[in-house]
Design an enzyme around this catalytic site. Structure first.
Site, PDB file in Angstrom:
ATOM      1  N   VAL F  77       0.901  -1.350   0.281  1.00 52.81           N
ATOM      2  CA  VAL F  77      -0.137  -0.459  -0.087  1.00 52.81           C
ATOM      3  C   VAL F  77       0.752   1.299   0.130  1.00 52.81           C
ATOM      4  O   VAL F  77       1.994   0.800   0.160  1.00 52.81           O
ATOM      5  CB  VAL F  77      -1.366   0.044   1.699  1.00 52.81           C
ATOM      6  CG1 VAL F  77      -1.367   1.646   1.780  1.00 52.81           C
ATOM      7  CG2 VAL F  77      -1.955  -1.344   1.217  1.00 52.81           C
ATOM      8  N   CYS F  78       0.650   1.820  -1.065  1.00 54.90           N
ATOM      9  CA  CYS F  78       2.047   3.090  -1.160  1.00 54.90           C
ATOM     10  C   CYS F  78       1.902   4.358   0.553  1.00 54.90           C
ATOM     11  O   CYS F  78       0.077   4.531   0.340  1.00 54.90           O
ATOM     12  CB  CYS F  78       1.308   4.024  -2.347  1.00 54.90           C
ATOM     13  SG  CYS F  78       1.909   5.749  -1.615  1.00 54.90           S
ATOM     14  N   VAL F  79       2.952   4.242   0.535  1.00 50.38           N
ATOM     15  CA  VAL F  79       2.234   5.276   1.932  1.00 50.38           C
ATOM     16  C   VAL F  79       1.331   6.651   1.571  1.00 50.38           C
ATOM     17  O   VAL F  79       0.677   7.271   3.004  1.00 50.38           O
ATOM     18  CB  VAL F  79       3.908   5.760   2.619  1.00 50.38           C
ATOM     19  CG1 VAL F  79       4.798   6.159   2.251  1.00 50.38           C
ATOM     20  CG2 VAL F  79       3.500   6.339   3.654  1.00 50.38           C
ATOM     21  N   ALA F  82      -1.465   6.679   1.346  1.00 47.85           N
ATOM     22  CA  ALA F  82      -2.072   5.906   2.202  1.00 47.85           C
ATOM     23  C   ALA F  82      -2.723   7.293   3.354  1.00 47.85           C
ATOM     24  O   ALA F  82      -3.527   7.327   4.313  1.00 47.85           O
ATOM     25  CB  ALA F  82      -1.735   4.781   3.399  1.00 47.85           C
TER      26      ALA F  82
END
Lengths: 130, 131, 99, 99, 131, 130
Positions: F77-79, F82
């Site tokens: 999941v892309c920080v 997110a």
């Protein structure tokens, strides 16, 4: 005049939540009443307190929470849409056996009837979405 | 739903409410979640109609089978609308013709209306809800 | 190259843009709402039939069936399942996922 | 009735459908990506200019400015701010939010 | 970013990578988040180019001022792409003409390419990333 | 062959996550390798464990978690995406001063570099989105 508003898209992803916020702010400044803001579809994602946007950008969720506190706005997150997408308050979390909740201050979770009621009770209904 | 029923009972005048749906099913959730609004909205006993325009027509296509996609086939629910007293279902003729569809394609009985006819109906509404 | 199209041609311009930029001889796979481009007898049909002279068209069976249009597919469009989608992605030199 | 359009006319069909169904004399407000329909000198311009004979067009200033096109607006389209949007919603008999 | 830099150093062959962006700014987040990918991607020192087609051209329009919307104006960042060695910026001619735009409208220097030229370039890529 | 996948839209809202799941499943059955599934834009919303979909529908998030466990998939999941949208693991929640996290099992939060790396390391990259 009494307005109700529906927001159909999540924060940042779509301008819908921004436009709705600016519309509501302008309507309040003009002395209109906002009967309810109803968050549906991905709009429910506006109601999470776990968002941490970049510091040089607006904080979409906090802005809604603050506006709600200041003007006693009724910010309603649709329960069915919220369940699909993982937005929960303490009650919902408990009912669904979840170990955490993420609802932001000033938002409450309720049924779709709240949308219909808002439409019926208001002079004007506007939808912001995709 | 109990609280919604109570609210309904309080209501006074009956409003004219149009649901306008313009998206295909399955590709996005709008069609399904619009239908959920219509079902809940039925409890309020307003004067409602539902308009299927643009790709919204595809929601009513007969013969949907979602098994291979793993998604839920919600098309049978349109047949239940009648039981909820949602009886006025309109399909825009221009959208139907563009897609090469006919009334025989639909899972429920609909009335086909030209955009001009829909214009007049829309103007007559108290509320138009878009999905 | 394999081009995938997942948008209804009635609603968005993705197929148009793909057809403008896809090299002659490319494979074009219709998925999700993109499968509506496979409909015979529609106002889009002739655009697709013309494009079929330059490209090989495929459509994903799961998405055709979900939408109830598996019996309405333009002649010459090849119907593939998810495994066929994987094969197309592997056989072609690359995938351009038009959004 | 007030009609709002928030989609780019190059990408989605919302403006077309609105123009098909809006009653003569309606107000049409362009917001968000819908403001690109206000661009002068584009391939959409003539469609909008023709529609302006039947409808009064408005465009939201905040969205025009964000996109840097406030100096390119077709003559006769009225530019309003959020307060003006609220007034339009109040003055018209209802709002049809095309999505 | 440190771990990404390390990964980059490990890499061997240089790949040809095209970023294709086709959405307008602000209405949706895709344009902004595509730009974030391009900036991070620069650390990998691949052979990259960026194509602006359809409404993607509008990302580069001069004179953007987002103050009244309350959103962040990210258009100056395109000017920084050069410092990140992202120098090949292409605009599709057909999309530009349809929108009545010219090279003078853009906040950065771009090369205008016909769709036919882009076709050849695309075929030459190892990876095309779409936003 | 080595595939990498990007998912750009949230669960239920868009078929993208479903198609990606079916593609990944079919690729694994054929013996291909899935180098990574990268969740970007609203795709990060696939990584919440607070979702409770209707019982007669598929559970998009649980399905990804189970597939990851079974096949050792790398679900990233892309920080940045997110943070905007309120998807957090325990570390992220702590760093951003949040009192809860919502990441689902089998997902990890990391940087955008993971997307670029996946493209470079894989034979094919596919994007599923809107």
């Amino acid at each position: 005049m009494k307005f109700s508003i529906a927001v159909h898209e999540g924060p940042y992803t779509h301008e819908a939540s921004d436009t709705a916020y600016q519309f509501v702010t302008a309507a309040l400044e003009k002395g209109h009443e906002i009967f309810r803001v109803f968050f549906y579809h991905d709009g429910v994602n506006n109601g999470t307190r776990l968002s941490t946007p970049p510091q040089d950008d607006r904080n979409v969720i906090k802005r809604w929470s603050e506006l709600a506190e200041k003007h006693g706005l009724d910010l309603v997150v649709c329960v069915a849409a919220a369940q699909r997408r993982g937005i929960a308050d303490a009650d919902e979390a408990k009912r669904n056996g979840k170990d955490a909740d993420n609802i932001a201050p000033g938002f409450r979770i309720s049924g779709l009837g709240q949308l219909i009621e808002a439409c019926i009770q208001s002079d004007r209904h506007l939808t912001f979405g995709d | 739903m109990a609280d919604e029923m109570d609210e309904m009972m309080e209501g006074g005048e009956i409003k004219k409410l149009m649901y306008m749906t313009r998206t295909a099913p399955y590709g996005t959730v709008y069609a399904l979640e619009a239908l959920e609004v219509v079902l809940i909205g039925a409890a309020f006993e307003q004067d409602v109609c539902m308009v299927f325009a643009d790709d919204g027509l595809f929601q009513l296509k007969k013969g949907q089978n979602t098994e291979a996609t793993g998604m839920k086939n919600f098309s049978p629910t349109y047949r239940a609308l009648e039981m909820y007293d949602v009886e006025k279902l309109y399909v825009e003729k221009e959208s139907m013709d563009a897609r090469g569809m006919t009334e025989d394609d639909f899972i429920v009985d609909v009335e086909v209306k030209t955009s001009d006819e829909l214009t007049s109906m829309m103007e007559d509404m108290d509320i138009v809800l878009n999905f | 190259m394999l081009h995938t199209i997942n948008k209804s041609p009635y609603t968005k311009n993705s197929l148009d843009t793909c057809l403008r930029m896809a090299k002659e001889g490319s494979a074009i796979l219709l998925i999700e709402d993109g499968v509506y481009a496979a409909l015979t007898g529609s106002e889009i049909t002739s655009t697709v039939e013309t494009a079929m002279k330059k490209h090989t068209f495929y459509a994903l069976s799961a998405d055709l069936e979900a939408r109830g249009i598996q019996d309405r597919v333009i002649d010459g469009i090849k119907v593939v399942d998810y495994a066929g989608f994987v094969d197309l992605a592997a056989e072609n030199s690359g995938v351009q996922s038009w959004l």
